[in-house]
Motif scaffolding. Structure first.
Motif, mmCIF file in Angstrom:
data_model
loop_
_atom_site.group_PDB
_atom_site.id
_atom_site.type_symbol
_atom_site.label_atom_id
_atom_site.label_comp_id
_atom_site.label_asym_id
_atom_site.label_seq_id
_atom_site.Cartn_x
_atom_site.Cartn_y
_atom_site.Cartn_z
ATOM 1 N N ASP A 73 -1.794 -5.121 -11.483
ATOM 2 C CA ASP A 73 -2.743 -5.925 -11.993
ATOM 3 C C ASP A 73 -2.588 -7.324 -11.053
ATOM 4 O O ASP A 73 -1.545 -8.033 -11.127
ATOM 5 C CB ASP A 73 -2.581 -6.587 -13.284
ATOM 6 N N PRO A 74 -3.275 -7.419 -10.036
ATOM 7 C CA PRO A 74 -3.175 -8.657 -9.518
ATOM 8 C C PRO A 74 -3.396 -10.116 -9.738
ATOM 9 O O PRO A 74 -2.844 -11.019 -9.190
ATOM 10 C CB PRO A 74 -4.431 -8.526 -7.959
ATOM 11 N N GLU A 75 -3.874 -9.969 -11.037
ATOM 12 C CA GLU A 75 -3.840 -11.526 -11.529
ATOM 13 C C GLU A 75 -2.653 -11.808 -12.334
ATOM 14 O O GLU A 75 -2.335 -12.986 -12.596
ATOM 15 C CB GLU A 75 -5.068 -11.427 -12.755
ATOM 16 N N THR A 76 -1.815 -10.800 -12.475
ATOM 17 C CA THR A 76 -0.414 -11.000 -13.427
ATOM 18 C C THR A 76 0.604 -10.602 -12.801
ATOM 19 O O THR A 76 1.801 -11.131 -13.099
ATOM 20 C CB THR A 76 -0.681 -10.324 -14.887
ATOM 21 N N THR A 77 0.488 -9.800 -11.777
ATOM 22 C CA THR A 77 1.469 -8.933 -10.917
ATOM 23 C C THR A 77 2.192 -8.004 -12.040
ATOM 24 O O THR A 77 3.245 -7.332 -11.570
ATOM 25 C CB THR A 77 2.505 -9.719 -10.082
ATOM 26 N N GLY A 78 1.812 -7.619 -13.204
ATOM 27 C CA GLY A 78 2.151 -6.705 -14.030
ATOM 28 C C GLY A 78 1.579 -5.439 -13.822
ATOM 29 O O GLY A 78 0.568 -5.445 -12.838
ATOM 30 N N PHE A 79 2.307 -4.383 -14.018
ATOM 31 C CA PHE A 79 1.745 -2.968 -13.772
ATOM 32 C C PHE A 79 1.836 -1.959 -14.776
ATOM 33 O O PHE A 79 2.675 -2.220 -15.647
ATOM 34 C CB PHE A 79 2.492 -2.633 -12.481
ATOM 35 N N GLU A 80 1.365 -0.747 -14.393
ATOM 36 C CA GLU A 80 1.330 0.277 -15.394
ATOM 37 C C GLU A 80 1.649 1.509 -14.560
ATOM 38 O O GLU A 80 1.489 1.622 -13.492
ATOM 39 C CB GLU A 80 -0.014 0.784 -16.177
ATOM 40 N N VAL A 81 2.435 2.451 -15.228
ATOM 41 C CA VAL A 81 2.816 3.779 -14.670
ATOM 42 C C VAL A 81 2.433 4.842 -15.333
ATOM 43 O O VAL A 81 2.882 5.114 -16.582
ATOM 44 C CB VAL A 81 4.343 3.903 -14.199
ATOM 45 N N LEU A 82 1.516 5.610 -14.939
ATOM 46 C CA LEU A 82 1.061 6.836 -15.785
ATOM 47 C C LEU A 82 1.791 7.932 -15.349
ATOM 48 O O LEU A 82 2.054 8.331 -14.046
ATOM 49 C CB LEU A 82 -0.585 7.148 -15.246
ATOM 50 N N GLN A 83 2.345 8.730 -16.215
ATOM 51 C CA GLN A 83 3.204 9.830 -15.993
ATOM 52 C C GLN A 83 2.498 10.895 -16.267
ATOM 53 O O GLN A 83 2.010 11.389 -17.611
ATOM 54 C CB GLN A 83 4.489 9.884 -17.140
ATOM 55 N N LYS A 84 1.998 11.491 -15.357
ATOM 56 C CA LYS A 84 0.895 12.530 -15.422
ATOM 57 C C LYS A 84 1.345 13.607 -16.412
ATOM 58 O O LYS A 84 0.405 14.606 -17.022
ATOM 59 C CB LYS A 84 0.417 13.293 -14.099
ATOM 60 N N ALA A 85 2.436 14.392 -16.430
ATOM 61 C CA ALA A 85 2.941 15.516 -17.065
ATOM 62 C C ALA A 85 2.735 15.339 -18.395
ATOM 63 O O ALA A 85 2.513 16.335 -19.335
ATOM 64 C CB ALA A 85 4.564 15.633 -16.641
ATOM 65 N N THR A 86 2.981 13.996 -18.935
ATOM 66 C CA THR A 86 2.764 13.748 -20.439
ATOM 67 C C THR A 86 1.709 12.903 -20.898
ATOM 68 O O THR A 86 1.390 12.752 -21.759
ATOM 69 C CB THR A 86 4.040 13.321 -20.942
ATOM 70 N N GLY A 87 1.038 12.229 -19.785
ATOM 71 C CA GLY A 87 -0.185 11.271 -20.101
ATOM 72 C C GLY A 87 0.685 10.011 -20.676
ATOM 73 O O GLY A 87 -0.233 9.083 -21.011
ATOM 74 N N HIS A 88 1.770 9.768 -20.771
ATOM 75 C CA HIS A 88 2.492 8.570 -21.299
ATOM 76 C C HIS A 88 2.319 7.307 -20.435
ATOM 77 O O HIS A 88 2.424 7.629 -18.972
ATOM 78 C CB HIS A 88 3.982 8.585 -21.474
#
Length: 863
Positions: A73-88
């Protein structure tokens, strides 16, 4: 007038020598003063100022491969990682942070941050900046999208946006700093400056006010930036100057030209974080070359992604910490009356002073992790691990989440003792971080919540990274340490003096080894401890001097010849000078490592009662890394000379310390690499290596690891102990824990070895245990060979008979069936039940495990 006759000074050989000696003493004293006094240096640190203008979308800040999707997220520099194998989805900051019922506003800001930065003032007061409050909220950052990476550049500080353009410069200086620019750029810049000339002022100008503000105007014409320059144009002009080589140091120098222009120095820091994807890993790097700080506000600690993957108060899961072989802290376990978890990777750096020690924290491997309901990750500290400590806490204390992260020591510091002159403390800090180094963490995502699968992932990493190869063991490995000599206060010519006391001669050593072979100890690794240079409290290894009381040089050579073909390792201390002086080739001021303060690095024992230094005993001096490496090679040459199978490194592979002598700095990471190179050199010479403890970077070089810590400290916040490390290395590395015959309860030592897939270890001496009376070695009271040989034979032969075939196999599963009973499984299906309790246990499949015993169930056979 009578002529005055001056006295004649008679120059003798003795007086010349005296003059030379006193001159040398004075010179040495001056040298010490120079070394020990802090140096005043100009702070030439340069900073890069970043500004985020917005307008970017998340879609433009993504990384993706077949396994993972990273979205920043460019507005916060926070991020998410999608683990495709489980959807987590794993988040850098907890999703419900803003509504957290426990966290105060400052804590919420920390939870939203990717960095927590701790700096110190010159008087030793620490303060922490979080990246949200001191960078993101002020828009002091930038985002760079590379081909396969995203970099977030932060500048953290309690300041308003500064544009690095000269506020006031004379005509000559303006020509100098715009030299090389295009004419159009120079013209654009000068549009936003006014040239003040005292001979050509406007009627509205106040001469006195101008001279007060710009004293130099009385001598030179001055360009002064106009008040109404818009921010977008300041940014454009800033870029023109930066591209032409104008630096922050130039800016500060030019700012001093006008009265009131020099601003109060405030803490300012540059830190860049680089994100990459590599297969199933999120790779996070913090290059040291991109970190800047002012010398009067040194950066002392840096926490990276402190809340990544944090579990909420509503989630089921646990945190993995590297305590002992591995430990589990369950989410929301309610143990808020206990302290949070913290431990140092690879233990204490002995080139740093400490006044007291309550708990000696140490981790053998730089891994932590989080397990959620369907997924998990392990974070492997690949670069910079030796600077790190692992911190973890549960929900309910400072916030309502469960979190674990790595915190790195950056600039080392020391406090001067000036109590005789002042009540204030005086601190000295490293001026800069090691060039070319970085922090590198891998977040390896696992499609399971099972710690066995997490351990298997770490095993794959070690095999691929270090080249560990599988063992072909057909029997249980056993380590046998034989003690040669200890030191004891004895009467010499009527005076008490510390002298070596023999407890196993060289001839007796050969007899013990042969007797153990005949008793069935066929897969045996023998460590010879205290066999030269004074005994267990071994003197410096410049020269190896065998002990006459044990049989002398000829006796050792005869023993070594009789043991040809056996796996016998000569043990030595290589990193410290113990009980050594000039006669042993040791000069403390020449050979010792130094603290940041230039004081000599000394290791003391600490009182278990009042926790302070025990100064009744002489300290051990930490050697300079290059000298320690030379001592290691001296040990290797001795083993080679006498045809021994290998060397046993008492401290290398377990103790890791830097050298912060301001004139000869060796970072802890560079020393780690030096140790690894030294072990590789020994291995290349064709002889083997035994090590103590078993730090992960040393495993690939070791034939056997002794004294591996399986349990660590019993922190009350921990729920379970597991053999995570052992699951990763079993079948690749031979290791043993506490010596069976020196353990408080030998049965517990054997049971723990069975649970953790370890070999056994015994410590023996030929002398009667009473010989150790009135020495400092009463811990060895259980080492008498005659008293223990029959029991050792019985314990080992049963252990080898039932478990021997498992040592070439991977450990694939472990479970704690109850607080007292565990189950360990191997890849061929063999099950090992261990019952630490005082009552028998019946498993779900009907297997009966007697109290205080282990039970091996072989695949396809039942028993």
């Amino acid at each position: 007038m009578k002529k005055k006759i001056l006295p004649v000074i008679k120059i003798t050989k003795k007086s010349v020598i005296t003059i030379v000696i006193w001159t040398a003493v004075a010179g040495f004293a001056a040298y010490l003063v120079t070394r020990l006094m802090p140096k005043n240096e100009d702070d030439k640190t340069q900073f890069t100022y970043y500004s985020f203008t917005g307008g970017e979308s998340k879609q433009n800040n993504t990384l993706e491969n077949d396994n993972l999707l990273f979205t920043l997220d460019p507005e916060t520099t926070g991020f998410e990682v999608l683990q495709k194998a489980t959807g987590h989805i794993w988040r850098s900051d907890p999703e419900e942070t803003d509504s957290d019922p426990v966290a105060l506003p400052k804590e919420k800001a920390c939870m939203h941050s990717t960095l927590l930065l701790t700096y110190s003032t010159e008087n030793g007061v620490n303060n922490t900046y979080d990246s949200k409050t001191y960078s993101v909220d002020r828009r002091f950052y930038s985002i760079e999208n590379g081909e396969n990476e995203i970099t977030v550049n932060y500048i953290l500080g309690d300041m308003e946006r500064q544009y690095i353009i000269p506020q006031a410069v004379d005509e000559d200086r303006m020509d100098e700093i715009t030299g090389g620019m295009s004419k159009s750029n120079i013209n654009l810049i000068l549009q936003y400056y006014r040239l003040y000339d005292t001979d050509n002022l406007l009627p509205s100008d106040n001469m006195d006010e101008l001279l007060r503000k710009y004293p130099v105007l009385d001598e030179k014409n001055l360009y002064v930036v106009r008040d109404d320059v818009p921010d977008y144009m300041k940014k454009k002009i800033e870029k023109f100057f930066a591209d032409n080589g104008y630096t922050y140091s130039d800016y500060e120098k030019d700012t001093e030209l006008y009265a009131g222009g020099a601003k109060k120095s405030v803490p300012v820091f540059n830190v860049s974080v680089v994100y990459k994807l590599d297969g199933n890993n999120l790779v996070v790097e913090v290059p040291f070359d991109k970190i800047s700080f002012k010398k009067n506000f040194p950066l002392v600690e840096l926490a990276v992604l402190p809340y990544f993957g944090a579990g909420s108060a509503d989630e089921n899961g646990y945190m993995l910490v590297p305590e002992g072989g591995g430990s589990i802290i369950k989410f929301n376990n309610g143990r808020l009356k206990q302290s949070n978890y913290y431990s140092d990777i690879y233990g204490w750096d002995y080139c740093s002073n400490r006044k007291a020690v309550v708990t000696e924290t140490r981790n053998l491997f730089p891994v932590f992790g989080i397990s959620a309901e369907d997924s998990s990750f392990i974070s492997i500290l690949e670069d910079g691990a030796s600077y790190a400590g692992i911190s973890a806490d549960i929900s309910g204390r400072y916030n309502d989440v469960n979190y674990v992260y790595a915190k790195y020591t950056m600039a080392h510091s020391e406090e001067y003792d000036i109590s005789s002159k002042s009540t204030n403390s005086e601190f000295v800090y490293e001026k800069r971080l090691p060039a070319g180094e970085k922090i590198k963490q891998l977040y390896d995502f696992v499609p399971s919540s099972d710690y066995n699968k997490m351990a298997a992932e770490y095993r794959d990493y070690l095999v691929n990274k270090t080249g560990l190869t599988g063992k072909s063991e057909k029997s249980a490995p056993v380590a046998v340490e034989i003690l040669g000599a200890v030191d004891k206060i004895q009467q010499v010519a009527g005076f008490p003096k510390s002298r070596p006391l023999g407890i196993t001669s060289y001839e007796q050593t050969a007899e013990i080894i042969n007797e153990l072979k005949n008793a069935g100890f066929t897969n045996m690794y023998v460590k010879l401890t205290g066999f030269f240079n004074g005994g267990i409290k071994q003197k410096l290894l410049r020269n190896v001097k065998f002990l006459q009381i044990l049989g002398g040089k000829k006796g050792f050579a005869k023993m070594a010849e009789s043991l040809t073909g056996g796996r016998v390792y000569l043990d030595g201390i290589t990193q410290f000078a113990v009980n050594s002086g000039y006669g042993d080739g040791f000069m403390s001021y020449r050979d010792s490592a130094r603290l940041v303060s230039s004081e000599l690095a000394k290791r003391y024992d600490y009182s278990p009662i009042w926790y302070g230094k025990e100064k009744t005993e002489k300290p051990q001096y930490l050697l300079r890394p290059l000298l320690a490496d030379k001592m290691t090679m001296n040990l290797e040459k001795t083993a080679q000379k006498y045809g021994l199978y290998g060397v046993s490194l008492c401290d290398t592979g377990y103790v890791l310390s830097g050298n912060y002598d301001p004139d000869y700095v060796s970072s802890r990471e560079s020393v780690r690499k030096m140790h690894a190179a030294g072990m590789q050199k020994i291995k290349d010479s064709g002889i083997g290596i035994m090590i103590n403890g078993g730090n992960d970077y040393a495993l690939q070089y070791a034939d056997f690891v002794t004294n591996m810590d399986f349990t660590g400290h019993a922190y009350s916040i921990i729920d379970e102990q597991i053999p995570f490390y052992q699951m990763a290395v079993h079948g690749y590395v031979n290791y043993a824990g506490t010596p069976v015959n020196l353990a408080p309860d030998y049965r517990y030592a054997v049971l723990k070895a069975a649970e953790y897939g370890a070999g056994l270890m015994f410590v023996f001496m030929a002398a009667d245990e009473g010989k150790l009376q009135d020495t400092s070695y009463t811990d060895y009271y259980g080492a008498g060979f005659r008293e223990w040989s029959a029991s050792a034979e019985q314990i080992y032969n049963r252990y080898n008979r039932e478990l021997g075939k498992t040592f070439s196999q991977k450990m694939v599963n472990h479970r704690n069936l109850s607080p007292d009973v565990s189950l360990t499984e191997y890849e061929d299906g063999t099950k090992v039940y261990v019952n630490f309790g005082y009552t028998d246990y019946i498993s779900l499949d009907g297997t009966k495990i007697p109290s205080l015993d282990y039970k091996v169930v072989n695949a396809h056979k039942g028993n």
